[in-house]
Design an enzyme around this catalytic site. Structure first.
Site, short mmCIF file in Angstrom:
data_model
loop_
_atom_site.label_atom_id
_atom_site.label_comp_id
_atom_site.label_asym_id
_atom_site.label_seq_id
_atom_site.Cartn_x
_atom_site.Cartn_y
_atom_site.Cartn_z
N LYS A 268 -0.15 68.68 14.85
CA LYS A 268 0.15 68.99 13.56
C LYS A 268 0.91 70.31 13.75
CE LYS A 268 -2.37 69.62 9.11
NZ LYS A 268 -3.71 69.39 8.66
N GLU B 68 -7.03 61.93 9.80
CA GLU B 68 -6.99 63.20 10.73
C GLU B 68 -8.29 63.76 11.20
OE1 GLU B 68 -5.53 67.59 9.42
OE2 GLU B 68 -6.05 66.40 7.90
N LEU C 97 -37.63 69.41 -13.45
CA LEU C 97 -36.95 68.73 -14.55
C LEU C 97 -37.58 69.43 -15.78
CD1 LEU C 97 -35.23 66.25 -14.97
CD2 LEU C 97 -37.39 64.62 -15.32
N SER C 98 -36.62 70.23 -16.55
CA SER C 98 -37.12 71.00 -17.51
C SER C 98 -36.97 70.55 -19.00
CB SER C 98 -36.10 72.12 -17.55
OG SER C 98 -34.83 71.84 -18.07
N CYS D 93 -1.13 64.98 7.60
CA CYS D 93 -1.71 65.56 6.48
C CYS D 93 -0.72 66.44 5.98
CB CYS D 93 -2.79 66.09 6.70
SG CYS D 93 -4.21 66.44 5.04
#
Length: 578
Positions: A116, A47, A294-295, A152
Protein backbone atom coordinates in the site's frame (compact mmCIF):
# COMPACT_ATOMS: atom_id res chain seq x y z
CA UNK A 1 -3.51 -25.04 -12.10
CA UNK A 2 -6.69 -23.95 -13.88
CA UNK A 3 -6.26 -23.08 -17.56
CA UNK A 4 -8.59 -20.90 -19.55
CA UNK A 5 -8.46 -19.35 -23.00
CA UNK A 6 -6.54 -16.11 -22.85
CA UNK A 7 -9.69 -14.16 -23.63
CA UNK A 8 -11.66 -15.33 -20.57
CA UNK A 9 -11.19 -14.94 -16.82
CA UNK A 10 -13.35 -15.63 -13.78
CA UNK A 11 -12.69 -13.64 -10.61
CA UNK A 12 -14.46 -14.52 -7.35
CA UNK A 13 -15.08 -11.75 -4.80
CA UNK A 14 -14.96 -12.89 -1.17
CA UNK A 15 -16.83 -10.25 0.84
CA UNK A 16 -16.14 -11.81 4.24
CA UNK A 17 -16.15 -11.01 7.95
CA UNK A 18 -12.71 -11.67 9.50
CA UNK A 19 -11.76 -11.47 13.19
CA UNK A 20 -8.78 -9.32 14.09
CA UNK A 21 -5.97 -11.51 15.40
CA UNK A 22 -7.61 -14.82 14.53
CA UNK A 23 -5.07 -15.84 11.91
CA UNK A 24 -6.04 -19.51 11.83
CA UNK A 25 -9.76 -18.72 11.87
CA UNK A 26 -9.40 -16.21 9.04
CA UNK A 27 -7.37 -18.75 7.05
CA UNK A 28 -10.12 -21.34 7.59
CA UNK A 29 -12.74 -18.84 6.39
CA UNK A 30 -10.56 -18.15 3.36
CA UNK A 31 -10.29 -21.85 2.53
CA UNK A 32 -14.06 -22.28 2.78
CA UNK A 33 -14.63 -19.37 0.41
CA UNK A 34 -12.06 -20.76 -2.01
CA UNK A 35 -13.87 -24.09 -2.00
CA UNK A 36 -17.16 -22.28 -2.72
CA UNK A 37 -15.56 -20.59 -5.73
CA UNK A 38 -13.66 -23.69 -6.87
CA UNK A 39 -14.34 -23.05 -10.56
CA UNK A 40 -12.93 -19.51 -10.53
CA UNK A 41 -9.46 -18.66 -11.83
CA UNK A 42 -8.78 -16.19 -9.05
CA UNK A 43 -10.38 -15.21 -5.75
CA UNK A 44 -9.88 -11.77 -4.21
CA UNK A 45 -9.98 -11.16 -0.44
CA UNK A 46 -10.27 -7.86 1.47
CA UNK A 47 -7.48 -5.68 2.82
CA UNK A 48 -5.31 -7.32 5.53
CA UNK A 49 -7.77 -10.20 5.57
CA UNK A 50 -5.46 -12.76 7.18
CA UNK A 51 -4.80 -10.37 10.09
CA UNK A 52 -8.25 -8.79 10.28
CA UNK A 53 -8.73 -5.07 9.80
CA UNK A 54 -7.81 -2.77 11.42
CA UNK A 55 -5.19 -4.61 13.49
CA UNK A 56 -3.92 -1.39 15.13
CA UNK A 57 -0.78 -1.91 17.23
CA UNK A 58 -1.30 -5.68 17.30
CA UNK A 59 0.42 -5.71 13.92
CA UNK A 60 3.65 -4.49 15.56
CA UNK A 61 4.06 -7.72 17.53
CA UNK A 62 6.77 -9.88 15.91
CA UNK A 63 4.90 -13.07 16.87
CA UNK A 64 1.76 -11.80 15.10
CA UNK A 65 3.72 -10.80 12.00
CA UNK A 66 5.30 -14.27 11.91
CA UNK A 67 1.92 -15.99 12.30
CA UNK A 68 0.47 -14.03 9.38
CA UNK A 69 3.45 -14.80 7.16
CA UNK A 70 3.35 -18.50 8.02
CA UNK A 71 -0.34 -18.61 7.14
CA UNK A 72 0.28 -16.92 3.77
CA UNK A 73 3.10 -19.34 2.97
CA UNK A 74 0.89 -22.33 3.86
CA UNK A 75 -1.91 -21.00 1.65
CA UNK A 76 0.52 -20.40 -1.20
CA UNK A 77 1.69 -24.02 -1.05
CA UNK A 78 -1.94 -25.20 -1.26
CA UNK A 79 -2.37 -23.52 -4.65
CA UNK A 80 0.00 -26.11 -6.15
CA UNK A 81 -2.84 -28.62 -5.79
CA UNK A 82 -5.16 -26.74 -8.16
CA UNK A 83 -8.13 -24.52 -7.51
CA UNK A 84 -8.32 -20.75 -7.74
CA UNK A 85 -5.30 -18.55 -7.25
CA UNK A 86 -5.72 -15.99 -4.47
CA UNK A 87 -4.97 -12.36 -3.73
CA UNK A 88 -4.87 -12.05 0.06
CA UNK A 89 -4.32 -8.98 2.23
CA UNK A 90 -1.63 -9.43 4.88
CA UNK A 91 0.98 -7.55 6.89
CA UNK A 92 4.40 -8.17 5.37
CA UNK A 93 7.83 -7.54 6.88
CA UNK A 94 10.58 -6.94 4.36
CA UNK A 95 14.04 -5.38 4.90
CA UNK A 96 13.04 -4.31 8.39
CA UNK A 97 9.92 -2.44 7.21
CA UNK A 98 6.33 -3.50 7.79
CA UNK A 99 3.92 -3.09 4.89
CA UNK A 100 0.19 -3.36 4.31
CA UNK A 101 0.42 -5.89 1.49
CA UNK A 102 -1.57 -7.88 -1.03
CA UNK A 103 -0.05 -11.27 -1.91
CA UNK A 104 -0.80 -13.15 -5.14
CA UNK A 105 -0.73 -16.88 -4.38
CA UNK A 106 -0.56 -19.14 -7.41
CA UNK A 107 1.17 -22.31 -8.56
CA UNK A 108 2.33 -23.25 -5.07
CA UNK A 109 4.18 -20.02 -4.40
CA UNK A 110 3.87 -16.33 -3.57
CA UNK A 111 3.80 -15.15 -7.16
CA UNK A 112 3.64 -11.43 -6.41
CA UNK A 113 3.47 -8.83 -3.65
CA UNK A 114 2.17 -5.28 -3.74
CA UNK A 115 2.43 -2.78 -0.90
CA UNK A 116 0.00 0.00 0.00
CA UNK A 117 1.27 3.41 -1.02
CA UNK A 118 -1.22 5.90 0.44
CA UNK A 119 -1.52 5.25 4.19
CA UNK A 120 -4.58 7.00 5.65
CA UNK A 121 -3.89 8.94 8.82
CA UNK A 122 -7.16 10.73 9.59
CA UNK A 123 -10.42 9.97 11.37
CA UNK A 124 -10.34 6.38 12.59
CA UNK A 125 -7.20 5.53 10.60
CA UNK A 126 -3.65 5.43 11.99
CA UNK A 127 -1.80 3.45 9.34
CA UNK A 128 1.27 5.69 9.28
CA UNK A 129 1.74 4.70 12.91
CA UNK A 130 2.32 1.05 12.02
CA UNK A 131 3.10 0.67 8.30
CA UNK A 132 5.79 1.88 5.91
CA UNK A 133 4.86 3.52 2.61
CA UNK A 134 5.21 1.14 -0.32
CA UNK A 135 6.60 1.97 -3.77
CA UNK A 136 4.32 2.92 -6.62
CA UNK A 137 2.70 -0.32 -7.80
CA UNK A 138 3.00 -1.77 -11.26
CA UNK A 139 0.72 -4.63 -12.37
CA UNK A 140 1.25 -8.29 -11.47
CA UNK A 141 1.27 -10.88 -14.26
CA UNK A 142 -1.40 -13.52 -13.69
CA UNK A 143 -1.64 -16.17 -16.39
CA UNK A 144 -1.13 -13.66 -19.16
CA UNK A 145 -3.30 -10.93 -17.59
CA UNK A 146 -1.70 -7.86 -16.03
CA UNK A 147 -3.59 -7.15 -12.79
CA UNK A 148 -3.22 -3.92 -10.88
CA UNK A 149 -3.81 -4.20 -7.12
CA UNK A 150 -4.04 -0.76 -5.52
CA UNK A 151 -5.04 -1.22 -1.88
CA UNK A 152 -8.01 0.75 -0.48
CA UNK A 153 -6.81 4.35 0.01
CA UNK A 154 -4.55 3.97 -3.03
CA UNK A 155 -7.50 4.73 -5.32
CA UNK A 156 -8.59 7.87 -3.42
CA UNK A 157 -5.89 9.74 -5.31
CA UNK A 158 -4.98 9.31 -8.99
CA UNK A 159 -1.28 8.40 -8.87
CA UNK A 160 -1.19 4.66 -7.99
CA UNK A 161 -3.91 3.72 -10.49
CA UNK A 162 -2.33 5.87 -13.20
CA UNK A 163 1.04 4.21 -12.54
CA UNK A 164 -0.60 0.80 -13.02
CA UNK A 165 -2.25 1.90 -16.28
CA UNK A 166 0.94 3.45 -17.61
CA UNK A 167 2.87 0.21 -16.97
CA UNK A 168 0.43 -2.02 -18.79
CA UNK A 169 -2.25 -2.86 -16.23
CA UNK A 170 -5.47 -4.30 -17.63
CA UNK A 171 -7.84 -4.68 -14.63
CA UNK A 172 -7.81 -2.86 -11.28
CA UNK A 173 -8.54 -5.19 -8.32
CA UNK A 174 -8.95 -3.11 -5.15
CA UNK A 175 -9.05 -4.90 -1.76
CA UNK A 176 -10.60 -2.66 0.91
CA UNK A 177 -11.26 -2.27 4.59
CA UNK A 178 -13.60 0.72 4.32
CA UNK A 179 -15.86 1.28 7.35
CA UNK A 180 -19.46 2.37 7.11
CA UNK A 181 -20.50 5.94 7.62
CA UNK A 182 -23.35 7.91 6.17
CA UNK A 183 -22.76 8.83 2.57
CA UNK A 184 -19.66 6.69 2.14
CA UNK A 185 -21.22 4.39 -0.48
CA UNK A 186 -21.74 7.31 -2.84
CA UNK A 187 -18.23 8.60 -2.10
CA UNK A 188 -16.66 5.23 -2.88
CA UNK A 189 -18.52 4.97 -6.16
CA UNK A 190 -17.50 8.50 -7.17
CA UNK A 191 -13.85 7.76 -6.40
CA UNK A 192 -13.96 4.47 -8.28
CA UNK A 193 -15.59 6.11 -11.32
CA UNK A 194 -12.89 8.77 -11.29
CA UNK A 195 -10.16 6.11 -11.36
CA UNK A 196 -11.89 4.27 -14.18
CA UNK A 197 -12.08 7.48 -16.19
CA UNK A 198 -8.45 8.34 -15.37
CA UNK A 199 -7.12 4.97 -16.49
CA UNK A 200 -9.65 3.59 -18.94
CA UNK A 201 -9.54 0.31 -16.96
CA UNK A 202 -12.35 -1.71 -15.35
CA UNK A 203 -12.28 -1.81 -11.55
CA UNK A 204 -13.29 -4.33 -8.88
CA UNK A 205 -13.96 -2.77 -5.48
CA UNK A 206 -14.00 -5.47 -2.78
CA UNK A 207 -14.84 -4.42 0.78
CA UNK A 208 -14.92 -6.50 3.95
CA UNK A 209 -18.05 -7.12 6.01
CA UNK A 210 -18.59 -7.16 9.78
CA UNK A 211 -18.04 -5.30 13.03
CA UNK A 212 -14.68 -4.58 14.66
CA UNK A 213 -14.96 -2.71 17.95
CA UNK A 214 -16.59 0.63 17.02
CA UNK A 215 -16.29 0.18 13.26
CA UNK A 216 -18.72 -1.63 10.98
CA UNK A 217 -17.78 -2.69 7.46
CA UNK A 218 -20.88 -3.12 5.35
CA UNK A 219 -19.38 -4.75 2.27
CA UNK A 220 -21.44 -3.40 -0.64
CA UNK A 221 -18.62 -4.37 -3.03
CA UNK A 222 -19.04 -3.62 -6.73
CA UNK A 223 -17.57 -3.95 -10.22
CA UNK A 224 -17.30 -1.18 -12.80
CA UNK A 225 -16.53 -1.72 -16.45
CA UNK A 226 -14.22 0.60 -18.35
CA UNK A 227 -17.19 2.75 -19.40
CA UNK A 228 -17.96 3.21 -15.65
CA UNK A 229 -21.16 1.16 -15.93
CA UNK A 230 -22.05 -0.99 -12.92
CA UNK A 231 -21.59 -4.68 -13.73
CA UNK A 232 -22.19 -6.17 -10.28
CA UNK A 233 -23.12 -5.06 -6.75
CA UNK A 234 -22.77 -7.30 -3.69
CA UNK A 235 -25.25 -7.01 -0.80
CA UNK A 236 -24.68 -4.62 2.11
CA UNK A 237 -24.24 -5.90 5.68
CA UNK A 238 -23.84 -9.53 4.65
CA UNK A 239 -21.10 -11.96 3.70
CA UNK A 240 -21.04 -13.08 0.08
CA UNK A 241 -18.81 -15.02 -2.31
CA UNK A 242 -19.67 -14.08 -5.88
CA UNK A 243 -17.88 -15.12 -9.07
CA UNK A 244 -17.67 -12.55 -11.84
CA UNK A 245 -16.99 -13.52 -15.44
CA UNK A 246 -14.72 -11.52 -17.70
CA UNK A 247 -14.01 -11.49 -21.42
CA UNK A 248 -11.20 -9.80 -23.29
CA UNK A 249 -12.51 -7.70 -26.17
CA UNK A 250 -10.76 -5.50 -28.68
CA UNK A 251 -10.88 -2.53 -26.32
CA UNK A 252 -9.86 -4.48 -23.17
CA UNK A 253 -11.42 -6.58 -20.46
CA UNK A 254 -15.17 -6.50 -19.87
CA UNK A 255 -17.12 -7.94 -16.90
CA UNK A 256 -20.32 -9.68 -17.90
CA UNK A 257 -23.45 -8.39 -16.15
CA UNK A 258 -24.00 -9.95 -12.71
CA UNK A 259 -26.44 -9.55 -9.87
CA UNK A 260 -26.89 -6.00 -8.61
CA UNK A 261 -28.05 -6.17 -4.98
CA UNK A 262 -30.03 -3.15 -3.78
CA UNK A 263 -28.42 -0.80 -1.28
CA UNK A 264 -30.21 0.61 1.76
CA UNK A 265 -31.39 4.18 2.40
CA UNK A 266 -29.68 6.00 5.26
CA UNK A 267 -31.93 5.13 8.22
CA UNK A 268 -32.15 1.46 7.28
CA UNK A 269 -28.38 1.36 6.76
CA UNK A 270 -27.80 3.00 10.15
CA UNK A 271 -30.03 0.46 11.89
CA UNK A 272 -28.35 -2.43 10.06
CA UNK A 273 -24.93 -1.09 11.06
CA UNK A 274 -25.96 -0.88 14.72
CA UNK A 275 -27.33 -4.43 14.57
CA UNK A 276 -24.26 -5.91 12.88
CA UNK A 277 -21.86 -3.98 15.12
CA UNK A 278 -23.53 -5.30 18.27
CA UNK A 279 -23.78 -8.86 16.95
CA UNK A 280 -20.09 -9.03 16.13
CA UNK A 281 -18.90 -7.27 19.29
CA UNK A 282 -20.82 -9.76 21.44
CA UNK A 283 -19.99 -12.80 19.29
CA UNK A 284 -16.34 -12.09 18.59
CA UNK A 285 -15.67 -11.38 22.26
CA UNK A 286 -17.42 -14.52 23.44
CA UNK A 287 -20.31 -13.15 25.50
CA UNK A 288 -23.26 -15.52 25.93
CA UNK A 289 -25.73 -12.65 25.76
CA UNK A 290 -26.56 -9.15 26.92
CA UNK A 291 -28.42 -7.43 29.73
CA UNK A 292 -29.79 -3.90 29.89
CA UNK A 293 -31.81 -1.61 32.08
CA UNK A 294 -35.20 -1.10 30.46
CA UNK A 295 -36.58 2.23 31.67
CA UNK A 296 -39.70 2.63 29.58
CA UNK A 297 -37.95 5.30 27.52
CA UNK A 298 -37.21 5.27 23.81
CA UNK A 299 -33.42 4.85 24.06
CA UNK A 300 -33.50 1.61 26.04
CA UNK A 301 -36.41 0.36 23.93
CA UNK A 302 -34.43 0.84 20.71
CA UNK A 303 -31.34 -0.78 22.22
CA UNK A 304 -33.44 -3.76 23.33
CA UNK A 305 -34.88 -4.10 19.81
CA UNK A 306 -31.40 -3.94 18.24
CA UNK A 307 -30.23 -6.51 20.79
CA UNK A 308 -32.97 -8.97 19.89
CA UNK A 309 -32.49 -8.40 16.16
CA UNK A 310 -28.75 -8.98 16.53
CA UNK A 311 -28.71 -11.89 18.97
CA UNK A 312 -32.19 -13.37 19.32
CA UNK A 313 -34.58 -12.98 22.24
CA UNK A 314 -33.06 -15.79 24.31
CA UNK A 315 -29.76 -13.90 24.56
CA UNK A 316 -31.27 -10.59 25.73
CA UNK A 317 -32.31 -9.93 29.33
CA UNK A 318 -33.97 -6.73 30.54
CA UNK A 319 -34.42 -5.42 34.05
CA UNK A 320 -36.59 -2.55 35.23
CA UNK A 321 -35.10 -0.74 38.25
CA UNK A 322 -37.85 1.55 39.60
CA UNK A 323 -37.55 4.17 42.32
CA UNK A 324 -40.12 6.53 43.84
CA UNK A 325 -39.95 8.84 40.79
CA UNK A 326 -40.62 6.05 38.29
CA UNK A 327 -44.10 6.56 36.86
CA UNK A 328 -46.72 3.90 36.30
CA UNK A 329 -46.55 4.87 32.64
CA UNK A 330 -42.85 3.95 32.53
CA UNK A 331 -43.50 0.63 34.26
CA UNK A 332 -46.19 -0.21 31.73
CA UNK A 333 -44.15 0.90 28.74
CA UNK A 334 -41.09 -1.11 29.78
CA UNK A 335 -43.22 -4.21 30.29
CA UNK A 336 -44.89 -3.68 26.90
CA UNK A 337 -41.49 -3.43 25.17
CA UNK A 338 -40.27 -6.62 26.81
CA UNK A 339 -43.49 -8.41 25.88
CA UNK A 340 -43.35 -7.26 22.26
CA UNK A 341 -39.76 -8.46 21.93
CA UNK A 342 -40.34 -11.68 23.86
CA UNK A 343 -37.39 -11.18 26.23
CA UNK A 344 -36.90 -12.04 29.88
CA UNK A 345 -37.95 -9.10 32.03
CA UNK A 346 -37.47 -8.62 35.77
CA UNK A 347 -38.45 -5.77 38.07
CA UNK A 348 -35.97 -4.99 40.87
CA UNK A 349 -36.89 -1.91 42.97
CA UNK A 350 -33.85 0.12 44.07
CA UNK A 351 -35.39 1.96 47.06
CA UNK A 352 -33.41 0.05 49.67
CA UNK A 353 -30.14 0.48 47.75
CA UNK A 354 -30.60 4.24 47.34
CA UNK A 355 -31.70 4.79 50.92
CA UNK A 356 -28.76 2.70 52.12
CA UNK A 357 -26.34 4.90 50.20
CA UNK A 358 -27.98 8.06 51.51
CA UNK A 359 -27.79 6.72 55.08
CA UNK A 360 -24.09 5.99 54.70
CA UNK A 361 -23.46 9.52 53.41
CA UNK A 362 -25.77 11.28 55.89
CA UNK A 363 -23.05 12.20 58.45
CA UNK A 364 -21.06 14.01 55.76
CA UNK A 365 -24.05 15.56 53.97
CA UNK A 366 -25.80 16.85 57.12
CA UNK A 367 -27.10 20.37 56.66
CA UNK A 368 -26.49 20.41 52.91
CA UNK A 369 -29.38 20.78 50.42
CA UNK A 370 -30.38 17.89 48.17
CA UNK A 371 -29.14 18.34 44.61
CA UNK A 372 -27.88 16.37 41.62
CA UNK A 373 -25.81 14.25 44.01
CA UNK A 374 -28.86 12.41 45.28
CA UNK A 375 -30.23 12.09 41.75
CA UNK A 376 -27.02 10.44 40.63
CA UNK A 377 -27.16 7.96 43.52
CA UNK A 378 -30.20 6.48 41.79
CA UNK A 379 -28.38 6.09 38.50
CA UNK A 380 -25.35 4.60 40.25
CA UNK A 381 -27.47 2.12 42.18
CA UNK A 382 -28.93 1.00 38.86
CA UNK A 383 -25.48 0.78 37.30
CA UNK A 384 -24.24 -1.39 40.16
CA UNK A 385 -27.19 -3.76 39.85
CA UNK A 386 -26.88 -4.32 36.09
CA UNK A 387 -23.13 -4.86 36.50
CA UNK A 388 -23.86 -7.43 39.22
CA UNK A 389 -26.14 -9.29 36.81
CA UNK A 390 -23.35 -9.20 34.25
CA UNK A 391 -20.84 -10.59 36.75
CA UNK A 392 -23.14 -13.35 37.94
CA UNK A 393 -24.49 -14.55 34.59
CA UNK A 394 -21.71 -13.53 32.18
CA UNK A 395 -23.88 -11.32 29.95
CA UNK A 396 -22.49 -8.03 28.68
CA UNK A 397 -24.23 -4.84 29.80
CA UNK A 398 -25.53 -2.71 26.94
CA UNK A 399 -25.53 1.00 27.67
CA UNK A 400 -28.31 3.08 26.19
CA UNK A 401 -27.13 6.70 26.02
CA UNK A 402 -27.57 8.52 22.71
CA UNK A 403 -25.16 10.97 21.05
CA UNK A 404 -27.15 14.01 22.22
CA UNK A 405 -26.65 12.94 25.83
CA UNK A 406 -22.98 12.04 25.39
CA UNK A 407 -22.38 15.36 23.62
CA UNK A 408 -23.80 17.42 26.45
CA UNK A 409 -22.77 15.26 29.41
CA UNK A 410 -26.41 14.47 30.24
CA UNK A 411 -25.43 11.13 31.73
CA UNK A 412 -24.09 9.78 35.02
CA UNK A 413 -20.60 8.36 35.26
CA UNK A 414 -20.60 4.91 36.90
CA UNK A 415 -24.39 4.92 36.60
CA UNK A 416 -26.30 4.81 33.31
CA UNK A 417 -22.91 4.96 31.54
CA UNK A 418 -21.90 1.58 32.99
CA UNK A 419 -21.57 -1.16 30.41
CA UNK A 420 -19.58 -2.86 27.73
CA UNK A 421 -21.03 -1.62 24.43
CA UNK A 422 -23.53 0.94 23.19
CA UNK A 423 -25.19 0.26 19.82
CA UNK A 424 -26.79 3.76 19.66
CA UNK A 425 -23.75 5.73 20.81
CA UNK A 426 -23.52 7.62 17.50
CA UNK A 427 -27.25 8.33 17.05
CA UNK A 428 -28.69 11.68 18.10
CA UNK A 429 -31.95 11.65 20.03
CA UNK A 430 -34.02 12.74 17.04
CA UNK A 431 -32.49 9.83 15.11
CA UNK A 432 -33.38 7.45 17.94
CA UNK A 433 -37.01 8.49 17.57
CA UNK A 434 -36.84 8.07 13.80
CA UNK A 435 -35.20 4.63 13.86
CA UNK A 436 -37.66 3.43 16.52
CA UNK A 437 -40.58 4.36 14.28
CA UNK A 438 -38.81 2.77 11.32
CA UNK A 439 -38.30 -0.54 13.12
CA UNK A 440 -42.03 -0.78 13.74
CA UNK A 441 -42.65 -0.83 9.99
CA UNK A 442 -39.58 -2.72 8.72
CA UNK A 443 -37.51 -5.69 9.81
CA UNK A 444 -33.92 -5.81 8.52
CA UNK A 445 -32.60 -8.75 6.54
CA UNK A 446 -30.93 -11.13 8.96
CA UNK A 447 -32.74 -9.74 12.01
CA UNK A 448 -33.68 -12.35 14.62
CA UNK A 449 -36.42 -10.33 16.28
CA UNK A 450 -40.16 -10.32 15.57
CA UNK A 451 -41.82 -8.28 12.86
CA UNK A 452 -44.47 -5.65 13.41
CA UNK A 453 -44.62 -3.11 16.22
CA UNK A 454 -41.85 -3.84 18.74
CA UNK A 455 -41.64 -0.36 20.32
CA UNK A 456 -45.07 0.82 21.52
CA UNK A 457 -46.14 4.17 20.11
CA UNK A 458 -46.40 5.75 23.55
CA UNK A 459 -42.68 5.10 24.14
CA UNK A 460 -41.90 7.11 21.00
CA UNK A 461 -44.32 10.00 21.53
CA UNK A 462 -44.10 10.73 25.27
CA UNK A 463 -41.73 13.49 26.50
CA UNK A 464 -38.31 12.04 27.41
CA UNK A 465 -37.38 12.00 31.09
CA UNK A 466 -34.64 10.57 33.29
CA UNK A 467 -37.13 10.31 36.21
CA UNK A 468 -34.52 11.20 38.83
CA UNK A 469 -36.78 13.78 40.49
CA UNK A 470 -40.47 14.66 40.55
CA UNK A 471 -41.93 15.72 37.19
CA UNK A 472 -38.49 15.85 35.56
CA UNK A 473 -38.24 16.26 31.79
CA UNK A 474 -35.13 16.29 29.59
CA UNK A 475 -36.12 19.70 28.25
CA UNK A 476 -35.77 21.12 31.78
CA UNK A 477 -32.00 20.82 31.31
CA UNK A 478 -31.54 20.73 27.53
CA UNK A 479 -32.87 22.68 24.55
CA UNK A 480 -35.58 20.90 22.53
CA UNK A 481 -33.94 17.95 20.79
CA UNK A 482 -34.67 19.15 17.26
CA UNK A 483 -32.77 22.36 18.04
CA UNK A 484 -30.08 20.67 20.15
CA UNK A 485 -29.29 18.03 17.54
CA UNK A 486 -29.10 20.58 14.76
CA UNK A 487 -26.54 22.57 16.75
CA UNK A 488 -24.59 19.48 17.77
CA UNK A 489 -24.32 18.21 14.21
CA UNK A 490 -22.84 21.55 13.18
CA UNK A 491 -20.42 21.58 16.14
CA UNK A 492 -19.35 17.92 16.04
CA UNK A 493 -19.60 16.71 12.45
CA UNK A 494 -18.98 20.02 10.66
CA UNK A 495 -16.78 21.83 13.24
CA UNK A 496 -18.61 25.08 12.46
CA UNK A 497 -17.74 28.17 14.49
CA UNK A 498 -20.46 29.57 16.74
CA UNK A 499 -20.82 32.63 14.49
CA UNK A 500 -21.70 30.44 11.49
CA UNK A 501 -24.25 28.46 13.48
CA UNK A 502 -25.89 31.65 14.73
CA UNK A 503 -25.94 33.00 11.17
CA UNK A 504 -27.88 29.85 10.19
CA UNK A 505 -30.70 30.96 12.50
CA UNK A 506 -29.88 29.52 15.92
CA UNK A 507 -30.01 31.62 19.09
CA UNK A 508 -26.53 32.75 20.18
CA UNK A 509 -27.14 32.04 23.87
CA UNK A 510 -28.35 28.51 23.13
CA UNK A 511 -25.45 27.77 20.79
CA UNK A 512 -22.90 29.10 23.28
CA UNK A 513 -24.42 27.00 26.06
CA UNK A 514 -24.43 23.83 23.94
CA UNK A 515 -20.82 24.46 22.90
CA UNK A 516 -19.83 24.82 26.56
CA UNK A 517 -21.57 21.57 27.50
CA UNK A 518 -19.91 19.78 24.59
CA UNK A 519 -16.45 20.89 25.68
CA UNK A 520 -16.93 20.14 29.37
CA UNK A 521 -18.26 16.62 28.76
CA UNK A 522 -15.09 15.37 27.10
CA UNK A 523 -13.91 13.66 30.29
CA UNK A 524 -17.13 11.67 30.45
CA UNK A 525 -16.84 10.54 26.85
CA UNK A 526 -13.34 9.22 27.53
CA UNK A 527 -14.90 6.85 30.06
CA UNK A 528 -17.88 5.83 27.94
CA UNK A 529 -18.38 2.36 26.51
CA UNK A 530 -17.43 1.80 22.87
CA UNK A 531 -20.25 1.83 20.38
CA UNK A 532 -21.11 1.67 16.69
CA UNK A 533 -19.93 4.56 14.49
CA UNK A 534 -22.39 5.66 11.80
CA UNK A 535 -21.79 9.41 11.42
CA UNK A 536 -18.90 11.26 9.83
CA UNK A 537 -17.37 11.92 13.25
CA UNK A 538 -18.15 9.61 16.12
CA UNK A 539 -16.84 10.11 19.64
CA UNK A 540 -13.83 7.93 20.43
CA UNK A 541 -11.15 7.15 17.86
CA UNK A 542 -12.70 9.50 15.34
CA UNK A 543 -12.95 12.76 17.32
CA UNK A 544 -10.12 13.31 19.79
CA UNK A 545 -10.20 16.38 21.98
CA UNK A 546 -8.10 17.11 25.07
CA UNK A 547 -9.90 16.84 28.40
CA UNK A 548 -7.88 19.67 29.89
CA UNK A 549 -8.85 22.42 27.47
CA UNK A 550 -9.68 26.05 28.17
CA UNK A 551 -10.35 27.16 24.59
CA UNK A 552 -13.88 28.48 24.08
CA UNK A 553 -15.28 29.88 20.85
CA UNK A 554 -16.34 33.46 21.60
CA UNK A 555 -18.73 33.52 18.68
CA UNK A 556 -16.81 36.33 16.97
CA UNK A 557 -16.78 35.91 13.17
CA UNK A 558 -13.45 34.48 12.11
CA UNK A 559 -13.13 36.87 9.18
CA UNK A 560 -12.29 39.79 11.50
CA UNK A 561 -8.52 40.04 11.80
CA UNK A 562 -8.72 41.67 15.23
CA UNK A 563 -10.94 39.00 16.78
CA UNK A 564 -9.52 37.29 19.87
CA UNK A 565 -10.73 34.51 22.11
CA UNK A 566 -9.73 34.61 25.76
CA UNK A 567 -10.82 31.94 28.20
CA UNK A 568 -10.42 32.34 31.92
CA UNK A 569 -10.76 29.90 34.78
CA UNK A 570 -14.08 28.00 34.56
CA UNK A 571 -16.81 29.26 36.83
CA UNK A 572 -18.81 26.93 39.07
CA UNK A 573 -21.46 26.63 36.35
CA UNK A 574 -18.74 25.40 33.97
CA UNK A 575 -17.18 22.89 36.36
CA UNK A 576 -17.26 19.15 35.77
CA UNK A 577 -20.54 17.49 36.70
CA UNK A 578 -20.11 13.84 37.53
Amino acid sequence: MNTRPADRLSIALAQLNPVVGDVSGNAAKLRAARATAADADLILFPELFIAGYPPEDLVLKPAFQAACRAAIEDLARETAQGGPAMIVGTPWLEDGKLYNAAALLDGGRIAGLRFKVDLPNYGVFDEKRVFAVGPMPGPMNFRGVRLGVPICEDIWGPEPAECIAETGGEILLVPNGSPYRRGVVDQRLSVAVARVKDTGLPLVYLNQNGGQDELVFEGASFVLNADASLAAQLPPFAEAVVTTHWRRKADGWHCEPGEISPLLPQDKADYSACMLGLRDYVGKNGFPGVVLGLSGGVDSALVAAIGVDALGRDRVRAVMLPYRFTSEESLKDAADVARALGIRYDVLPIESAVLGLEKSLAPLFEGLPRDVTEENLQARARGTIVMALSNKFGSMVMTTGNKSEMSTGYATLYGDMNGGFNPIKDLYKTEVFRLSALRNTWKPDGALGPGGVVIPQNVITKPPTAELRENQKDQDSLPPYDILDGILERLVEKEQPIAEIVAAGYDVAVVTRVDRMLNLAEYKRRQAAPGVKVTLRGFGRDRRYPITNRFRDSGTPLAKPDSSIVSGTPTRSEAFDF
